[in-house]
Design a protein around this motif. Sequence first.
Motif, PDB file in Angstrom:
ATOM      1  N   THR A  24      -4.511   8.269  -0.261  1.00 20.85           N
ATOM      2  CA  THR A  24      -5.464   7.309   0.306  1.00 20.85           C
ATOM      3  C   THR A  24      -6.854   7.929   0.447  1.00 20.85           C
ATOM      4  OG1 THR A  24      -3.636   6.339   1.514  1.00 20.85           O
ATOM      5  CG2 THR A  24      -5.817   5.713   2.226  1.00 20.85           C
ATOM      6  N   LYS A  50      -8.440   7.886  -2.818  1.00 17.60           N
ATOM      7  CA  LYS A  50      -8.855   6.521  -3.167  1.00 17.60           C
ATOM      8  C   LYS A  50     -10.150   6.149  -2.431  1.00 17.60           C
ATOM      9  CE  LYS A  50      -5.412   3.687  -2.474  1.00 17.60           C
ATOM     10  NZ  LYS A  50      -4.341   2.697  -2.411  1.00 17.60           N
ATOM     11  N   HIS A  71     -13.615   1.841   1.101  1.00 16.41           N
ATOM     12  CA  HIS A  71     -12.544   1.006   1.638  1.00 16.41           C
ATOM     13  C   HIS A  71     -13.181  -0.111   2.454  1.00 16.41           C
ATOM     14  CE1 HIS A  71      -9.018  -0.303   3.903  1.00 16.41           C
ATOM     15  NE2 HIS A  71      -8.288   0.319   2.987  1.00 16.41           N
TER      16      HIS A  71
END
Length: 334
Positions: free
Chosen positions: A39, A42, A48
């Motif tokens: 995560t 990412k 995000h």
Amino acid sequence: MKVARFHAPGDIRIEDAPEPVAGPGELKIRVRNCSTCGTDAKIFRFGHHHIRPPRVMGHEIAGEVAETGERVQVIAAIPCGTCEECRRGRMTVCPRQESMGYHYDGGFAEYLVVPAKVLAVNGVNAVPDGVGFAEASVAEPLACVLNGQSLARVGAGDDVVVMGAGPIGCLHVRMARARGAARVFLVDVNADRLAMAAELVRPDTVIDGDPVEQVLKLTGGRGADVVVTAAASGAAQEQAVLMAARQGRISFFGGLPKDSPVIRLDSNLVHYRELTIVGANGSSPAHNAEALRLIAEGAVPVADLITHRLPLSRVLDGIDLVSRGEAIKVTIEP
Ligand SMILES: [Zn+2]
Ligand SMILES: [Zn+2]
């Protein structure tokens, strides 16, 4: 103090920041370990939608309470505790869920303040004696794995396939063993990563060819009782359904990229074979406490999965190791 702050995709900076001050009902923590995962990689690449920069990242947190020195682990996903789902005990699907390192500054820092909301849902766990901070930081991803396997009802005698040999896949192999699985098969398209993971978690068989064909062969045509996809891969999800036994359970543990979340599914397989397909969305505070207990008891060892320990100044190297699949677990020691 030093912190690692996300400013924009591709832009994480090591910066000086004032030590945070705990307000009423909050708790100041001296972070000892904050581990990295897919995560973080990412977020670094794409950002995000829940992160409004600048934000201190890091959500796999263990450290000491600044005032008392008590050793603690902190949850990442914060349920509201009051909505309909939370009141029904379904805290992992709280629609008002927030997260450490997303809505609140996280653990890539020397100190952090635990919000009152976390304390209100029992989100700070005492670390048992004999469990190190680095191991305790892995309780959070292990809690997510525990949630996934309890939803997929992994139990004694099951043949379990884990697709994806990253850190989460390794934790799934260990958790399946702890829950009494008969055999565990580990699948990955990357032969090097598969070999590295297999060396550590010792699945019964590794599969790097056609996984559907291999699993059917290994199970005498029956298929696997449980298939877990621990990879952001629609192809893996499609294969998972094809290799499940009658009344098999399939955990779509890893989510798919936002821009391609659609797969092809023969719904008659689900119908006639009585398959169960379940998702998994993080973990509850209770899962975190249970994960910590499993680590402390030795039911799910995690110390050997921590392959890299880096100082805060090398957060970017850690994220790079994770994205290249060259590490199992990378932990930051601020
Ligand atoms: Zn994580
Ligand atoms: Zn809620």
